[in-house]
Scaffold this motif. Sequence first.
Motif, short mmCIF file in Angstrom:
data_model
loop_
_atom_site.label_atom_id
_atom_site.label_comp_id
_atom_site.label_asym_id
_atom_site.label_seq_id
_atom_site.Cartn_x
_atom_site.Cartn_y
_atom_site.Cartn_z
N HIS A 186 -34.81 -87.45 60.04
CA HIS A 186 -34.27 -88.80 59.98
C HIS A 186 -33.03 -88.93 60.87
CE1 HIS A 186 -32.07 -86.53 56.91
NE2 HIS A 186 -31.07 -87.37 57.11
N PHE A 198 -13.95 -96.35 65.98
CA PHE A 198 -13.48 -97.59 65.38
C PHE A 198 -12.24 -98.10 66.12
CE2 PHE A 198 -16.73 -97.32 62.63
CZ PHE A 198 -16.59 -96.69 61.42
N TYR A 239 -29.83 -101.69 54.35
CA TYR A 239 -30.44 -102.22 55.57
C TYR A 239 -31.90 -101.79 55.65
CZ TYR A 239 -25.54 -102.23 57.28
OH TYR A 239 -24.18 -102.40 57.44
N TYR A 297 -34.73 -101.41 58.81
CA TYR A 297 -34.98 -101.43 60.24
C TYR A 297 -36.45 -101.06 60.48
CZ TYR A 297 -29.97 -101.41 61.25
OH TYR A 297 -28.65 -101.73 61.34
N LEU A 311 -34.81 -99.21 67.46
CA LEU A 311 -34.67 -99.63 66.08
C LEU A 311 -34.38 -101.13 66.02
CD1 LEU A 311 -33.42 -96.47 65.94
CD2 LEU A 311 -33.30 -97.19 63.58
N PHE A 360 -33.48 -104.35 63.85
CA PHE A 360 -32.88 -104.79 62.59
C PHE A 360 -33.80 -105.80 61.92
CE2 PHE A 360 -29.75 -106.14 59.61
CZ PHE A 360 -29.86 -107.52 59.54
N TYR A 418 -30.50 -107.25 55.85
CA TYR A 418 -29.31 -106.57 55.35
C TYR A 418 -28.90 -107.18 54.02
CZ TYR A 418 -24.22 -105.97 54.98
OH TYR A 418 -22.95 -105.74 54.54
N GLN A 474 -25.85 -107.06 51.02
CA GLN A 474 -24.50 -106.61 50.68
C GLN A 474 -24.14 -107.17 49.32
OE1 GLN A 474 -21.81 -104.57 52.09
NE2 GLN A 474 -21.27 -104.99 49.97
N ASP A 510 -28.78 -111.13 54.87
CA ASP A 510 -28.93 -111.53 56.27
C ASP A 510 -30.38 -111.22 56.67
OD1 ASP A 510 -27.19 -110.63 59.39
OD2 ASP A 510 -29.04 -111.73 59.04
N ARG A 541 -24.99 -97.94 53.04
CA ARG A 541 -23.65 -97.71 53.56
C ARG A 541 -22.70 -97.47 52.41
NH1 ARG A 541 -22.17 -102.59 55.90
NH2 ARG A 541 -20.64 -102.99 54.27
N GLY A 551 -17.37 -98.40 54.08
CA GLY A 551 -17.96 -99.20 55.15
C GLY A 551 -18.10 -98.47 56.46
N ASN A 552 -17.81 -97.19 56.48
CA ASN A 552 -17.77 -96.49 57.75
C ASN A 552 -19.08 -95.82 58.16
OD1 ASN A 552 -15.13 -97.19 58.11
ND2 ASN A 552 -14.31 -95.33 57.23
N THR A 553 -19.82 -95.32 57.25
CA THR A 553 -20.97 -94.51 57.62
C THR A 553 -22.24 -95.06 56.99
OG1 THR A 553 -19.56 -92.56 57.78
CG2 THR A 553 -21.94 -92.19 57.67
N ILE A 554 -23.27 -95.15 57.80
CA ILE A 554 -24.58 -95.60 57.32
C ILE A 554 -25.50 -94.39 57.27
CG2 ILE A 554 -26.59 -97.00 57.90
CD1 ILE A 554 -24.66 -99.04 59.06
N PHE A 612 -29.38 -92.94 56.68
CA PHE A 612 -30.76 -93.37 56.80
C PHE A 612 -31.69 -92.53 55.93
CE2 PHE A 612 -31.10 -96.54 60.12
CZ PHE A 612 -29.84 -96.49 60.69
N GLY A 613 -32.74 -93.16 55.45
CA GLY A 613 -33.83 -92.44 54.83
C GLY A 613 -34.76 -91.90 55.89
N GLU A 614 -35.80 -91.22 55.45
CA GLU A 614 -36.73 -90.60 56.40
C GLU A 614 -37.81 -91.56 56.87
OE1 GLU A 614 -36.10 -85.97 55.00
OE2 GLU A 614 -38.11 -86.80 55.14
#
Lengths: 115, 113
Positions: free
Chosen positions: A43, A51, B33, B35, B43, B45, B48, B50, B56, B95, B99-102, B104-106
Amino acid sequence: AQSVSQHNHHVILSEAASLELGCNYSYGGTVNLFWYVQYPGQHLQLLLKYFSGDPLVKGIKGFEAEFIKSKFSFNLRKPSVQWSDTAEYFCAVRRYDTGFQKLVFGTGTRLLVSP
Amino acid sequence: GAGVSQSPSNKVTEKGKDVELRCDPISGHTALYWYRQSLGQGLEFLIYFQGNSAPDKSGLPSDRFSAERTGGSVSTLTIQRTQQEDSAVYLCASRDSSGNTIYFGEGSWLTVV
């Protein structure tokens, strides 16, 4: 609409060669910038992120990227690639005007490193 | 669980059938999210979520696509009357609260035949 451009769709390098993958975005405001990597059969993983502050960002596995605001660019670099760097690399951007919520990706660059 | 969990990992369906793809985000992550990853398309989008805010949906390609997130946790992406062009890997991500890192799943690999 915002777009993220990755210029090279496929890159082939020999081991020990230097790597630079281009990424440009089209939004003029404040952004958060990311590079993700997807190794074969795995993944997406975060390589590095920017940032604010020092525009030269160091990531995992010897990767770095430089944010050049005037060029709307965030190119990924590695001085000496290894066979294990074979993967697909995605640049991604989050915009201030979306509250940094929506992460938009480029189309990706497939890197093949030959031993 | 430790990461974002998606099911099924692989799904083959006949054209015209409906499919549901499930995403279980990392516990405590408020943002989720969806995708779509197609060959040569990168990818894309889709949608989303929240917290309790309206999602969104700006990336959903047609009204055959919908998604919901129940109880602020598990999300389901539904594709009605599937078409061959829907074949892709559908990725879910969540996320963390900073709020900094997203993460992902497989992915769920959908093939429409």
